[in-house]
Design a protein around this motif. Sequence first.
Motif, PDB file in Angstrom:
ATOM      1  N   LEU A 185       1.007  -1.165   0.084  1.00  0.00           N
ATOM      2  CA  LEU A 185      -0.058  -0.042   0.017  1.00  0.00           C
ATOM      3  C   LEU A 185       0.750   1.170  -0.028  1.00  0.00           C
ATOM      4  N   PRO A 186       1.674   1.521  -1.085  1.00  0.00           N
ATOM      5  CA  PRO A 186       2.823   2.615  -1.248  1.00  0.00           C
ATOM      6  C   PRO A 186       2.195   4.028  -1.209  1.00  0.00           C
ATOM      7  N   LEU A 187       1.095   4.175  -1.234  1.00  0.00           N
ATOM      8  CA  LEU A 187       0.618   5.587  -1.108  1.00  0.00           C
ATOM      9  C   LEU A 187      -0.028   6.152  -0.003  1.00  0.00           C
ATOM     10  N   ILE A 188       0.041   5.054   1.232  1.00  0.00           N
ATOM     11  CA  ILE A 188      -0.376   5.654   2.455  1.00  0.00           C
ATOM     12  C   ILE A 188       0.327   6.711   2.998  1.00  0.00           C
ATOM     13  N   SER A 189      -0.112   7.625   3.859  1.00  0.00           N
ATOM     14  CA  SER A 189       0.665   8.752   4.633  1.00  0.00           C
ATOM     15  C   SER A 189       0.168   8.541   5.959  1.00  0.00           C
ATOM     16  N   SER A 190       1.100   9.381   6.834  1.00  0.00           N
ATOM     17  CA  SER A 190       1.071   9.664   8.147  1.00  0.00           C
ATOM     18  C   SER A 190      -0.524   9.869   8.527  1.00  0.00           C
ATOM     19  N   ASP A 191      -0.914  10.708   7.947  1.00  0.00           N
ATOM     20  CA  ASP A 191      -2.400  11.108   8.220  1.00  0.00           C
ATOM     21  C   ASP A 191      -3.611  10.157   8.157  1.00  0.00           C
TER      22      ASP A 191
END
Length: 247
Positions: A153-159
């Motif tokens: 899931l390479p597009l996840i962010s800390s948000d």
Amino acid sequence: MDALIMCGGHGTRLRGRRNDSSDNETRPPDEVLNIETNDNSADHGDGSRPDNSVTNRSSAVSDQSIIDCEKPLIEINGTAMLSHVANALTASPVETVWAVTSANAPRTATAVREASRFESIASIETPGDGYVSDLQHALSMLDTPVVTTPADLPLISSDHIAKVINTARLNDDNDPTSTMLCVPAALKKQLGVSVDTVFEHDHLQVAPSGINIVAGDTDTVQLSYDARLAVNVNRPTDKRVAEKLCE
């Protein structure tokens, strides 16, 4: 709260046919979709988004790089998927980030132990008996609640991670609920990415993103319309969409 990145698989489906997909309704893989990458735009009530423009461009993807590389180490725009996920988690409210490895992906296990780019995360070695079995093995070594996510899931962010943690703690900060982060199945179809698991939630067909909070007995579903959470890289076409959205 600690976090687990499941990265013990080799990713055999990424070696499949170039146009391989579990859904026959998806868009052609060469299309670049200008779709919202946040939760702010309105939906049509069925989980789909307003009509977005589509621009046709060719996307160069090296099939050989997929064949030669273990799935967690496959690069999206020059950075390994595992690095994308690890960076998001280390920048989030979680405490320790653990990479769950196995003998099925020995290069990944070695990279986690030795590569400087992964020096901020620890590792848990599992028997490699399958995703669920290895997850249970890793969870047995930690106290809950725990954030779990796949390495694909390479597009996840800390948000994204912060939001799902807040949802889990919504009712009681000291007793979080188990939470599954999902996206509308229609969004995955609109993006042209593979759809493997679908179930109905509040009269809407949804697909798990792979991000979960493992906590108490009560389960909560958090729904997101963010396209970045809809791209699990399981097949070559998924990789191409991820690279477009990552630009």
